[in-house]
Design an enzyme around this catalytic site. Structure first.
Site, PDB file in Angstrom:
ATOM      1  CG  HIS A 113      -5.619   0.195  15.826  1.00 26.87           C
ATOM      2  ND1 HIS A 113      -5.270  -0.738  14.871  1.00 26.87           N
ATOM      3  CD2 HIS A 113      -4.828   1.272  15.598  1.00 26.87           C
ATOM      4  CE1 HIS A 113      -4.312  -0.256  14.103  1.00 26.87           C
ATOM      5  NE2 HIS A 113      -4.027   0.966  14.524  1.00 26.87           N
ATOM      6  CG  HIS A 155      -4.772   1.586   7.762  1.00 26.44           C
ATOM      7  ND1 HIS A 155      -4.112   2.137   8.831  1.00 26.44           N
ATOM      8  CD2 HIS A 155      -3.888   0.747   7.174  1.00 26.44           C
ATOM      9  CE1 HIS A 155      -2.882   1.659   8.902  1.00 26.44           C
ATOM     10  NE2 HIS A 155      -2.721   0.812   7.903  1.00 26.44           N
TER      11      HIS A 155
END
Length: 549
Positions: A113, A155
């Site tokens: 991630h 992100h």
């Protein structure tokens, strides 16, 4: 404290195990009859959901949940043993990871991630490389666009969350609507900066307040999607080969807030297709079979949409090197159409979902995307309790892989009912049955996968085993919570039976005591009445005598 949901699931699991004990002879007979037939059937690539394409979950024939020893970079040792044999007779079977063997690997796919973001700032080339070194199946960049159309990995569209943009460009922040709910907020939005400006920024640790190291803040720049492609190509074609390793990795691209970009006149899908067309190794890296891993061969993808994806050899399994994910269903549909119109073979698509996972219209949206999507990426909290069981059942009915998010080491991010992230992940893998996990600690995901599930117990079972161990250490009488397969259900059954018997005994004792009291009272009344009658008779007799006299 373990919640009632886990207790209910534990009880249900144990009941199923006990009921299944009586079916073992039938199951064994079935296996003896069916397996020889299956072994002579021809194996073809059509066993995969998309012919020739590597699926986003490891096929059952290629996975194991038994413990695996990583003896070397290119060999797996799977512990095979017969439960009836003693320890001295247990043997290890070595499985070479090459074309000619039906390899088995952990069923859990590890998705890094935002890279190795537990140890290094997220979305950096160094973080992605660390994740690959630790054994990640995929590196996962969130893709956004600059003002001049360069795809970069950040992100959020707000650069201030993970970079030093406020220091480098003070006063360049703005206030506008962001997100599907058009929530107004302020920030340094990526599409307000050119790529040349963004190159001057440096990344910082987003979760430093939770104890993660800030030692590498201000060192790494924001990477472009092209740089990430270059890293993956180098890894799959040079680095792993220099280490005699054949297990390739992939890139798991998330198109971040595509609808917000469209409001700014930026089309993430068009930019992605342009990047794939301009990248010189797209054919071999993403759509072909010339990487020299378990695939081998020449360049696949001849421009007509046909390819083997490097999975023409069904005797081995490799993850797809390109996966596209998004929360926005229409963008998934649009991207699939773009791949087709550009004569690119369609990669696997993952439909991400957060709080909508249990809403009635969610599965209708999934059906509308059929057969485009190969899997679902739910928030891990969608997978607990009865609603979680229903979610998994729906996913299996629709033949969809389930890649849950996100596992983080810090206890602040661990779900209620679990004491550690590892305990939580083992529950999701061994009990819920997920096919992949988004994790910021790649080593944790790899460790859970290779450890397997042979020694897995639900939290309530762990608690019971601790009691049994304590009793044994103290020399107490061995509890029914021991090593039997139905120990927990037997314990609770015995406990409930004992409590029922105790209650029944107390009620019986009360009724008997009450009956005795009533009997004593009745006996005393009868005796009193008898005495009174005798006294009356005596008086009457005396009176009569007096009258006669």
């Amino acid at each position: 404290m373990y919640n009632h949901t886990l207790f209910a699931m534990s009880t249900k699991t144990q009941q199923q195990r006990c009921r299944g004990a009586g079916k073992r002879k039938f199951s064994l007979l079935t296996i003896l009859l069916v397996v020889p037939v299956l072994t002579i059937l021809p194996q073809t690539a059509s066993s995969f959901k998309v012919p020739g394409q590597c699926p986003v979950k490891v096929p059952p024939s290629h996975q194991t949940t038994s413990p695996i020893l990583l003896s070397s970079s290119n060999n797996l040792i799977i512990n095979n043993h017969d439960d009836d044999d003693d320890d001295d007779s247990k043997t290890n079977a070595k499985v070479s990871n090459n074309n000619n063997n039906n390899n088995r690997r952990p069923g859990l796919q590890v998705i890094a991630h935002r890279g190795g973001s537990f140890s290094l700032p997220e979305h950096t080339i160094a973080g992605y490389r660390l994740a690959l070194e630790l054994g990640a199946d995929y590196i996962e960049p969130d893709i956004v666009s600059t003002k001049d159309g360069t795809l970069v990995a950040v992100h959020d569209v707000d650069l201030n969350i993970t970079t030093n943009v406020a220091d480098v460009y003070p006063g360049r922040n703005s206030i506008e609507g962001v997100g599907s709910n058009v929530e107004e907020r302020g920030g340094y939005f990526v599409y307000d900066f050119t790529y040349d400006e963004i190159k001057e920024l440096r990344v910082k640790q987003r979760l430093g307040d939770y104890g993660r190291s800030r030692q590498f803040d201000g060192i790494f720049p924001i990477p472009t999607l092209r740089e990430i492609f270059d890293l993956l190509y180098e890894w799959n074609t040079q680095i792993i080969q220099s280490h005699n390793e054949t297990r390739r990795s992939g890139v798991y691209v998330e198109l971040k807030k595509p609808e917000v970009h469209l409001e700014k006149g930026i089309d993430l899908v068009e930019l992605l297709m342009a990047e794939l067309q301009s990248f010189p190794y797209s054919n071999s890296l993403f759509f072909g079979n010339s990487l020299g891993g378990s695939s081998g061969g020449g360049d696949g993808g001849d421009g007509n949409g046909e390819t083997t994806f490097g999975c023409e050899d069904v005797g081995s399994y490799d993850v797809p090197t390109l996966v596209i994910q998004c929360f926005h269903g229409p963008t998934i549909q649009k991207t699939a159409e773009a791949f087709e119109s550009n004569s690119f073979p369609s990669p696997p698509f993952i439909y991400l979902v957060n709080k909508r996972c249990h809403e009635s219209d969610f599965w209708q949206d999934v059906k509308n995307l059929h057969p485009i999507v190969s899997g679902i990426g739910p928030n891990k909290e969608c997978l607990v309790g009865e609603s979680g069981e229903e979610f998994m059942s729906q996913a299996r009915d629709n033949q969809l892989a389930v890649h849950a998010w996100t596992t983080r080491e810090e206890v602040d991010f661990v779900m209620d009912g679990f004491s550690t992230a590892e305990e939580e992940l083992r529950f999701l893998y061994c009990h819920v049955g997920i096919d992949g996990i988004f994790t910021e600690s790649v080593d944790l995901g790899v460790r859970v996968g290779v450890r397997g599930c042979d020694d897995f117990n639900l939290p309530i079972e762990l608690w019971s085993s601790y009691i049994a161990k304590y009793e044994e250490e103290k020399g107490l009488k061995k509890s029914a919570l021991g090593d039997q397969s139905c120990s927990d259900s037997a314990f609770w059954s015995n406990l409930l039976s004992w409590m029922f018997g105790l209650s029944l005994g107390m009620v019986g004792a009360f009724l008997i005591a009450k009956w005795k009291v009533n009997a004593d009272q009745k006996r005393r009344r009868t005796k009193h009445q008898s005495i009174s009658q005798d006294d009356s008779s005596a008086v009457s007799s005396t009176t009569n005598k007096n009258e006669i006299v």
